[in-house]
Design a protein around this motif. Sequence first.
Motif, short mmCIF file in Angstrom:
data_model
loop_
_atom_site.label_atom_id
_atom_site.label_comp_id
_atom_site.label_asym_id
_atom_site.label_seq_id
_atom_site.Cartn_x
_atom_site.Cartn_y
_atom_site.Cartn_z
N ILE A 52 0.85 -1.19 0.00
CA ILE A 52 0.00 0.00 0.00
C ILE A 52 0.88 1.23 0.00
O ILE A 52 1.79 1.36 0.82
CB ILE A 52 -0.92 0.01 1.24
N SER A 53 0.62 2.14 -0.93
CA SER A 53 1.26 3.46 -0.91
C SER A 53 0.14 4.50 -0.88
O SER A 53 -0.79 4.44 -1.68
CB SER A 53 2.17 3.66 -2.12
N CYS A 54 0.23 5.42 0.08
CA CYS A 54 -0.84 6.41 0.24
C CYS A 54 -0.27 7.80 -0.01
O CYS A 54 0.87 8.10 0.35
CB CYS A 54 -1.51 6.31 1.60
N TRP A 55 -1.09 8.67 -0.62
CA TRP A 55 -0.63 9.93 -1.18
C TRP A 55 -1.61 11.06 -0.89
O TRP A 55 -2.81 10.82 -0.67
CB TRP A 55 -0.48 9.79 -2.70
N PRO A 56 -1.13 12.32 -0.94
CA PRO A 56 -2.04 13.46 -0.80
C PRO A 56 -2.78 13.72 -2.12
O PRO A 56 -2.44 13.17 -3.17
CB PRO A 56 -1.11 14.62 -0.45
N ALA A 57 -3.77 14.59 -2.06
CA ALA A 57 -4.57 14.90 -3.25
C ALA A 57 -3.78 15.67 -4.30
O ALA A 57 -4.04 15.54 -5.50
CB ALA A 57 -5.81 15.69 -2.84
N LEU A 58 -2.84 16.49 -3.86
CA LEU A 58 -2.03 17.28 -4.77
C LEU A 58 -0.75 17.66 -4.06
O LEU A 58 -0.67 17.64 -2.84
CB LEU A 58 -2.77 18.52 -5.27
N TRP A 59 0.26 18.02 -4.86
CA TRP A 59 1.58 18.31 -4.30
C TRP A 59 2.14 19.55 -5.00
O TRP A 59 2.92 19.45 -5.95
CB TRP A 59 2.49 17.10 -4.49
N PRO A 60 1.76 20.74 -4.55
CA PRO A 60 2.27 21.96 -5.19
C PRO A 60 3.78 22.10 -4.99
O PRO A 60 4.29 21.93 -3.87
CB PRO A 60 1.52 23.08 -4.44
N THR A 61 4.50 22.39 -6.08
CA THR A 61 5.95 22.55 -6.01
C THR A 61 6.43 23.89 -6.54
O THR A 61 7.49 24.37 -6.14
CB THR A 61 6.67 21.44 -6.79
N ARG A 62 5.69 24.48 -7.46
CA ARG A 62 6.12 25.76 -8.05
C ARG A 62 4.89 26.60 -8.40
O ARG A 62 3.78 26.08 -8.56
CB ARG A 62 6.92 25.53 -9.34
N ARG A 63 5.14 27.88 -8.59
CA ARG A 63 4.08 28.73 -9.11
C ARG A 63 3.89 28.41 -10.59
O ARG A 63 4.84 28.04 -11.29
CB ARG A 63 4.45 30.21 -8.95
N PRO A 64 2.67 28.55 -11.11
CA PRO A 64 2.40 28.18 -12.50
C PRO A 64 3.27 28.94 -13.51
O PRO A 64 3.64 28.39 -14.55
CB PRO A 64 0.92 28.53 -12.68
N LYS B 141 7.70 -8.17 -6.55
CA LYS B 141 6.77 -9.13 -7.13
C LYS B 141 5.50 -9.18 -6.29
O LYS B 141 5.01 -10.24 -5.88
CB LYS B 141 7.39 -10.53 -7.26
N ALA B 142 4.98 -7.99 -6.02
CA ALA B 142 3.80 -7.84 -5.16
C ALA B 142 2.78 -6.96 -5.86
O ALA B 142 3.13 -6.14 -6.71
CB ALA B 142 4.20 -7.21 -3.83
N PHE B 143 1.52 -7.12 -5.51
CA PHE B 143 0.48 -6.20 -5.98
C PHE B 143 0.66 -4.85 -5.28
O PHE B 143 1.17 -4.78 -4.15
CB PHE B 143 -0.90 -6.76 -5.69
N GLY B 144 0.22 -3.78 -5.93
CA GLY B 144 0.33 -2.45 -5.37
C GLY B 144 -1.00 -1.72 -5.36
O GLY B 144 -1.78 -1.80 -6.32
N VAL B 145 -1.26 -1.01 -4.27
CA VAL B 145 -2.43 -0.16 -4.14
C VAL B 145 -1.94 1.28 -3.98
O VAL B 145 -1.26 1.59 -3.00
CB VAL B 145 -3.28 -0.54 -2.91
N LEU B 146 -2.24 2.13 -4.94
CA LEU B 146 -1.92 3.56 -4.84
C LEU B 146 -3.21 4.27 -4.46
O LEU B 146 -4.15 4.34 -5.26
CB LEU B 146 -1.41 4.13 -6.15
N CYS B 147 -3.28 4.79 -3.24
CA CYS B 147 -4.49 5.44 -2.77
C CYS B 147 -4.20 6.91 -2.48
O CYS B 147 -3.45 7.23 -1.55
CB CYS B 147 -5.03 4.76 -1.52
N ALA B 148 -4.75 7.79 -3.30
CA ALA B 148 -4.52 9.23 -3.18
C ALA B 148 -5.76 9.93 -2.66
O ALA B 148 -6.89 9.47 -2.85
CB ALA B 148 -4.12 9.81 -4.53
N GLY B 149 -5.53 11.06 -2.02
CA GLY B 149 -6.63 11.88 -1.56
C GLY B 149 -7.29 12.64 -2.70
O GLY B 149 -6.85 12.60 -3.85
N TYR B 150 -8.33 13.36 -2.35
CA TYR B 150 -9.09 14.13 -3.34
C TYR B 150 -9.39 15.50 -2.73
O TYR B 150 -9.75 15.59 -1.55
CB TYR B 150 -10.39 13.40 -3.69
N MET B 151 -9.18 16.56 -3.52
CA MET B 151 -9.51 17.90 -3.05
C MET B 151 -10.90 18.27 -3.57
O MET B 151 -11.09 18.48 -4.77
CB MET B 151 -8.48 18.93 -3.54
N ASP B 152 -11.87 18.36 -2.68
CA ASP B 152 -13.22 18.74 -3.09
C ASP B 152 -13.37 20.26 -3.05
O ASP B 152 -12.43 20.99 -2.68
CB ASP B 152 -14.27 18.05 -2.23
N SER B 153 -14.53 20.73 -3.42
CA SER B 153 -14.75 22.18 -3.50
C SER B 153 -14.65 22.84 -2.12
O SER B 153 -14.19 23.97 -2.00
CB SER B 153 -16.12 22.47 -4.13
#
Length: 360
Positions: free
Chosen positions: A187-199, A223-235
């Motif tokens: 299992i790898s878990c992640w944030p919804a977004l990762w800001p690194t620079r200004r546009p 040699k394992a299955f992987g689950v990538l679970c990321a967050g979501y930014m709602d309104s």
Amino acid sequence: MATLPLIKVAACHAAPVFLDKTATTAKALDLMREAAANGADLVVFPESYIPAFPVWAALWAPILNHDLFERMVENSLYMDGPEIAAISAEAKRLGIFVSLGISERSKASVGCIWNTNLMIGDDGSLLNHHRKLVPTFYEKLIWAPGDGQGLRVNDTRIGKIGALICGENTNPLARYALMAQGEQLHISCWPALWPTRRPDSGSNFDNVAANRIRAGAHSFEAKAFGVLCAGYMDSSMRNFLVDRDPQVAEILDATPRAATMFVDPTGTQIGGLLQHEEGILYADMDLNKCIEPKQFHDVVGYYNRYDVFDFAVTRRRDEPAHWHDTPPTRNQLSDLGETRVAAQQPLEETYRLFNTRDIA
């Protein structure tokens, strides 16, 4: 003939109720019930799902964020608090395993919090309690470094399950520590977004590609299955941040959203992908498919040179103090001592490290 489990995994690509631990816990319980009703054996939540990922640390200078840090601390969870108790009780009632990302609060300090992942068993027990080893980049302004106590793979009825948090999946030693315990589902878990620079300065980070590469590499090597679970930014989350400072709207809207997906033991994506909408993603996994690829290169078996490489892991919970009101017993010393993946240190050496005088 199948000898390993066939399982169904649910990954919750979900937004928290931003910085509200009680409401987010209630939402997590609803998602668990929905996933269980759809036959899931394991339900996975994103990084720091309760109470939220502190994305503001990427947007404003630290001196502008003191109130948000205080709110984050207040909504972080104690391990013996009602939120984890509720999640555990529901996991037992539903008969499912749960991987939960939280911000964990310390009993020893009013301002110390950790980025933590919990593995909860189908009987409601706490199987593993892992604190992120090193907070990444601006996360260091929020979370304290973790320790190696949680670098463990859980041997369960649905397979051998391990987990790492976000940037830890870039650390080959942390990943190898799990591979060396026979991990079959990572299992790898992640944030919804990762800001690194200004546009206006361009981007140096492709969120979806970066996460897929890391998870795919681990699955290919383990040699394992992987689950990538990321967050979501709602309104609601976006509005909270933009209402505080309208100038960050451009940054938030230009930052790629993370995706939730699955990979198989060859590193190939399987099933669908959730990125721009909230929901639960499902995948059926036949863990017997972890066996054949081990013929090609088994990095914790024949495809390694233990006479050349020597790897040891200290799995000990860091505490601010160890109290010895009476001379420690052998069992107490054993609990405090270093646990290694390859070998256990002699008790006398552990005893010496803790600078005590008598072995009872």
